[in-house]
Structures are given as structure tokens and as C-alpha cells.
Design a protein around this motif. Structure first.
Motif, PDB file in Angstrom:
ATOM      1  N   GLN A 133       0.820  -1.208   0.000  1.00  0.00           N
ATOM      2  CA  GLN A 133       0.000   0.000   0.000  1.00  0.00           C
ATOM      3  C   GLN A 133       0.857   1.262   0.000  1.00  0.00           C
ATOM      4  N   LEU A 134       1.960   1.251   0.717  1.00  0.00           N
ATOM      5  CA  LEU A 134       2.848   2.421   0.706  1.00  0.00           C
ATOM      6  C   LEU A 134       3.458   2.645  -0.672  1.00  0.00           C
ATOM      7  N   VAL A 135       3.876   1.567  -1.307  1.00  0.00           N
ATOM      8  CA  VAL A 135       4.454   1.690  -2.657  1.00  0.00           C
ATOM      9  C   VAL A 135       3.401   2.226  -3.624  1.00  0.00           C
ATOM     10  N   ALA A 136       2.160   1.764  -3.462  1.00  0.00           N
ATOM     11  CA  ALA A 136       1.086   2.259  -4.321  1.00  0.00           C
ATOM     12  C   ALA A 136       0.831   3.746  -4.101  1.00  0.00           C
ATOM     13  N   LEU A 137       1.133   4.233  -2.896  1.00  0.00           N
ATOM     14  CA  LEU A 137       0.961   5.654  -2.590  1.00  0.00           C
ATOM     15  C   LEU A 137       2.124   6.507  -3.092  1.00  0.00           C
ATOM     16  N   GLY A 138       3.191   5.844  -3.544  1.00  0.00           N
ATOM     17  CA  GLY A 138       4.306   6.595  -4.106  1.00  0.00           C
ATOM     18  C   GLY A 138       5.611   6.508  -3.346  1.00  0.00           C
ATOM     19  N   VAL A 139       5.668   5.702  -2.287  1.00  0.00           N
ATOM     20  CA  VAL A 139       6.924   5.527  -1.554  1.00  0.00           C
ATOM     21  C   VAL A 139       7.811   4.564  -2.338  1.00  0.00           C
ATOM     22  N   PRO A 140       9.060   4.928  -2.621  1.00  0.00           N
ATOM     23  CA  PRO A 140       9.951   4.013  -3.351  1.00  0.00           C
ATOM     24  C   PRO A 140      10.110   2.691  -2.601  1.00  0.00           C
ATOM     25  N   GLU A 141      10.096   1.602  -3.331  1.00  0.00           N
ATOM     26  CA  GLU A 141      10.150   0.282  -2.708  1.00  0.00           C
ATOM     27  C   GLU A 141      11.423   0.089  -1.894  1.00  0.00           C
ATOM     28  N   ASN A 142      12.539   0.691  -2.352  1.00  0.00           N
ATOM     29  CA  ASN A 142      13.796   0.520  -1.615  1.00  0.00           C
ATOM     30  C   ASN A 142      13.840   1.343  -0.328  1.00  0.00           C
ATOM     31  N   LYS A 143      12.791   2.118  -0.096  1.00  0.00           N
ATOM     32  CA  LYS A 143      12.704   2.897   1.137  1.00  0.00           C
ATOM     33  C   LYS A 143      11.919   2.167   2.226  1.00  0.00           C
ATOM     34  N   VAL A 144      11.350   1.016   1.878  1.00  0.00           N
ATOM     35  CA  VAL A 144      10.484   0.289   2.814  1.00  0.00           C
ATOM     36  C   VAL A 144      11.114  -1.051   3.172  1.00  0.00           C
ATOM     37  N   PHE A 145      11.466  -1.212   4.445  1.00  0.00           N
ATOM     38  CA  PHE A 145      11.966  -2.484   4.969  1.00  0.00           C
ATOM     39  C   PHE A 145      10.819  -3.175   5.699  1.00  0.00           C
ATOM     40  N   ILE A 146      10.760  -4.480   5.588  1.00  0.00           N
ATOM     41  CA  ILE A 146       9.685  -5.181   6.295  1.00  0.00           C
ATOM     42  C   ILE A 146      10.251  -6.228   7.238  1.00  0.00           C
ATOM     43  N   GLU A 147       9.562  -6.396   8.310  1.00  0.00           N
ATOM     44  CA  GLU A 147       9.815  -7.456   9.295  1.00  0.00           C
ATOM     45  C   GLU A 147       8.484  -8.176   9.424  1.00  0.00           C
ATOM     46  N   ASN A 148       8.374  -9.371   8.873  1.00  0.00           N
ATOM     47  CA  ASN A 148       7.070 -10.022   8.724  1.00  0.00           C
ATOM     48  C   ASN A 148       6.894 -11.283   9.562  1.00  0.00           C
ATOM     49  N   LYS A 149       7.592 -11.352  10.692  1.00  0.00           N
ATOM     50  CA  LYS A 149       7.495 -12.532  11.552  1.00  0.00           C
ATOM     51  C   LYS A 149       6.847 -12.247  12.907  1.00  0.00           C
ATOM     52  N   SER A 150       6.745 -11.003  13.295  1.00  0.00           N
ATOM     53  CA  SER A 150       6.296 -10.660  14.645  1.00  0.00           C
ATOM     54  C   SER A 150       4.804 -10.919  14.837  1.00  0.00           C
ATOM     55  N   ILE A 151       4.461 -11.390  16.041  1.00  0.00           N
ATOM     56  CA  ILE A 151       3.052 -11.576  16.395  1.00  0.00           C
ATOM     57  C   ILE A 151       2.712 -10.918  17.734  1.00  0.00           C
ATOM     58  N   THR A 152       3.700 -10.317  18.391  1.00  0.00           N
ATOM     59  CA  THR A 152       3.477  -9.592  19.641  1.00  0.00           C
ATOM     60  C   THR A 152       4.319  -8.320  19.621  1.00  0.00           C
ATOM     61  N   THR A 153       4.030  -7.415  20.542  1.00  0.00           N
ATOM     62  CA  THR A 153       4.828  -6.189  20.622  1.00  0.00           C
ATOM     63  C   THR A 153       6.278  -6.500  20.966  1.00  0.00           C
ATOM     64  N   ARG A 154       6.489  -7.483  21.792  1.00  0.00           N
ATOM     65  CA  ARG A 154       7.862  -7.865  22.163  1.00  0.00           C
ATOM     66  C   ARG A 154       8.634  -8.362  20.941  1.00  0.00           C
ATOM     67  N   THR A 155       8.014  -9.206  20.126  1.00  0.00           N
ATOM     68  CA  THR A 155       8.718  -9.676  18.927  1.00  0.00           C
ATOM     69  C   THR A 155       8.841  -8.559  17.893  1.00  0.00           C
ATOM     70  N   ASN A 156       7.881  -7.620  17.873  1.00  0.00           N
ATOM     71  CA  ASN A 156       8.050  -6.418  17.052  1.00  0.00           C
ATOM     72  C   ASN A 156       9.377  -5.742  17.375  1.00  0.00           C
ATOM     73  N   ALA A 157       9.609  -5.541  18.669  1.00  0.00           N
ATOM     74  CA  ALA A 157      10.807  -4.828  19.110  1.00  0.00           C
ATOM     75  C   ALA A 157      12.076  -5.625  18.806  1.00  0.00           C
ATOM     76  N   LEU A 158      12.070  -6.903  19.143  1.00  0.00           N
ATOM     77  CA  LEU A 158      13.263  -7.730  18.951  1.00  0.00           C
ATOM     78  C   LEU A 158      13.637  -7.849  17.472  1.00  0.00           C
ATOM     79  N   ASN A 159      12.654  -8.096  16.622  1.00  0.00           N
ATOM     80  CA  ASN A 159      12.936  -8.264  15.198  1.00  0.00           C
ATOM     81  C   ASN A 159      13.271  -6.947  14.516  1.00  0.00           C
ATOM     82  N   THR A 160      12.652  -5.860  14.985  1.00  0.00           N
ATOM     83  CA  THR A 160      12.983  -4.543  14.432  1.00  0.00           C
ATOM     84  C   THR A 160      14.409  -4.156  14.802  1.00  0.00           C
ATOM     85  N   LYS A 161      14.832  -4.522  15.991  1.00  0.00           N
ATOM     86  CA  LYS A 161      16.191  -4.197  16.422  1.00  0.00           C
ATOM     87  C   LYS A 161      17.232  -4.780  15.466  1.00  0.00           C
TER      88      LYS A 161
END
Length: 246
Positions: A141-169
Motif C-alpha cells: 500500500q505504501l508503494v502504491a501511494l508513491g513511496v519508493p520500494e527501496n525505502k520500505v523495509f519489512i519485518e514479517n514474523k512478529s506476532i506480539t509487541t515484544r517480537t516487534n521490538a526484537l525483530n525490528t532491532k
């Protein structure tokens, strides 16, 4: 008349119906002079307070007002936490959509990108078997809005806020980002900041997706049971904050 009808319906439909039935049972037991009427009376009062909007507002207010969005956010990356997504639902350029919380977060993230041109990290995986992968849907959706794809990193494994933090780190360390601007719902921000800080990441909070208005107003609708359930949303955050402290 319309407000009166809504008031009556609130006590005839769930969850107000449960309060009505418990109150009727309590009154019947009181008339029969049964000792347990006081127990049921207390349960009735508890359920009533739990389901009226005013209770939820009073619980959510301290969470949402803990942090304010900075006028001039400074950082080197924007981090957005996921908040739910649907699986296979039609979208303009693909399948799957972000839920209300997550969609509001994405809108703020996009506006921050337009303001700062900073790279973005989207954190959120497939929480349930019938939910979408939040980070991947958000990137599309961000790319469709005009954000360059190389500007968007994804972390697609998290299922809790704690894993959000650990995987984002891991992404922050890999790409040498040191000043993340954190985007999440205002009610969720205090717990998210606490968890990120606990693993050694200081963030600049940028809350969004407010559930209640800044100004508290009292009117009859605040005192009738509602299925909105923001009191339980707030209690989940308080319990999560307590658990994160240990």
C-alpha cells in the motif's frame, strides 16, 4: 425520541442485556431475602461499569495522553508497528487490507514519510491463520501511494509487541539506524516504548489512531452499556505494561 430508543435498546441487547438480567436476578433474590443477592449485586455493578463508555474513556485517557506527537520529529528511520490485517480481501492493487488500527498507523507513517523522506520499517507478521501478513500488505500500500520500494523495509514474523521490538532491532542494527521514530496507536504507545527501551532502543514516540477525544464530555450515552469495549483494550495495555516491567 431517537436517543430514548437507543437508551432502551442498550439494555435489551448484549452486553447491556446481561446487566439487565443480572439486575433482575439480584432484585428477585433481594425480595426473597437470599444472602447471595449482594454478591450478584456487586457482579451487576461491575459488569455495568465495565461496559459503559465512560469507564473505557477514563482508562484510555492516561494512556493516550502519555506521549504527544512532536511538532518537528527528528530521527533516521520511521518504525510502524502492525495492528491487524485481513487475508485475501480485495484491494485496489492486490489482496489483503490493514485493519482500522493499522490503517490509521499507515496513514500517519505515510504523512511522516512525506514530511521527512526517511526510510520506513514495517513490523508485523501473520498473527492468526485467517489474518494477512501485516508488513507485506503495508509495503504494497505504501508503494502504491508513491513511496519508493527501496525505502520500505519489512519485518514479517512478529506476532506480539515484544517480537516487534526484537525483530525490528535486528534491522536497525543491520542498517545502522540509531534514531527510530515509532508509530503506533496512542493507547499502545506507553507499552511499546517500555518494551523497546527494555531491549536497549530509545525511540521518538509518534502516537496516532486515538480512540477517545481529548476533551471529556458527559452525556447520557456515556452511561449506557456499549459493545465498543475500549475498557478491555485499556486493561490489556495496563496488564501488558505490568508484565513488561518484569
Amino acid at each position: 425520541m431517537e436517543y430514548l430508543i437507543k437508551f432502551i435498546y442498550a439494555f435489551l441487547l448484549p452486553p447491556g442485556l446481561f446487566v439487565t438480567l443480572l439486575a433482575a436476578l439480584t432484585f428477585w433474590m433481594f425480595r426473597k431475602k437470599q444472602r447471595f443477592c449482594y454478591v450478584f449485586g456487586g457482579l451487576t455493578l461491575f459488569m455495568y461499569l465495565a461496559f459503559i463508555p465512560l469507564t473505557g474513556i477514563l482508562l484510555v485517557h492516561p494512556l493516550e495522553n502519555h506521549y504527544l506527537p512532536p511538532d518537528h520529529p527528528e530521527g533516521d528511520v520511521i518504525v510502524m508497528l502492525g495492528g491487524g490485517a485481513t487475508l485475501g480481501t480485495p484491494d485496489m492493487n492486490g489482496e489483503g487490507q490493514l485493519s482500522g488500527d493499522a490503517a490509521n498507523r499507515l496513514l500517519t507513517t505515510f504523512r511522516l514519510y512525506k514530511l521527512t523522506k526517511l526510510p520506513i520499517i514495517l513490523s508485523g507478521g501473520k498473527v492468526y491463520p485467517d489474518s494477512g501478513v501485516e508488513a507485506e500488505i503495508g509495503r504494497r500500500q505504501l508503494v502504491a501511494l508513491g513511496v519508493p520500494e527501496n525505502k520500505v523495509f519489512i519485518e514479517n514474523k512478529s506476532i506480539t509487541t515484544r517480537t516487534n521490538a526484537l525483530n525490528t532491532k535486528k534491522i536497525l542494527v543491520t542498517h545502522h539506524f540509531k534514531m527510530p521514530i515509532l508509530v503506533t496507536s496512542a493507547f499502545h504507545m506507553p507499552r511499546a516504548v517500555m518494551i523497546f527501551k527494555k531491549i536497549g532502543i530509545d525511540v521518538t514516540p509518534y502516537p496516532t489512531d486515538y480512540l477517545v477525544s481529548k476533551r471529556l464530555a458527559l452525556y447520557p450515552g456515556q452511561f449506557v452499556p456499549s459493545s465498543g469495549g475500549i475498557a478491555f483494550t485499556a486493561l490489556k495495555e495496563y496488564v501488558g505494561m505490568l508484565a513488561s516491567a518484569f
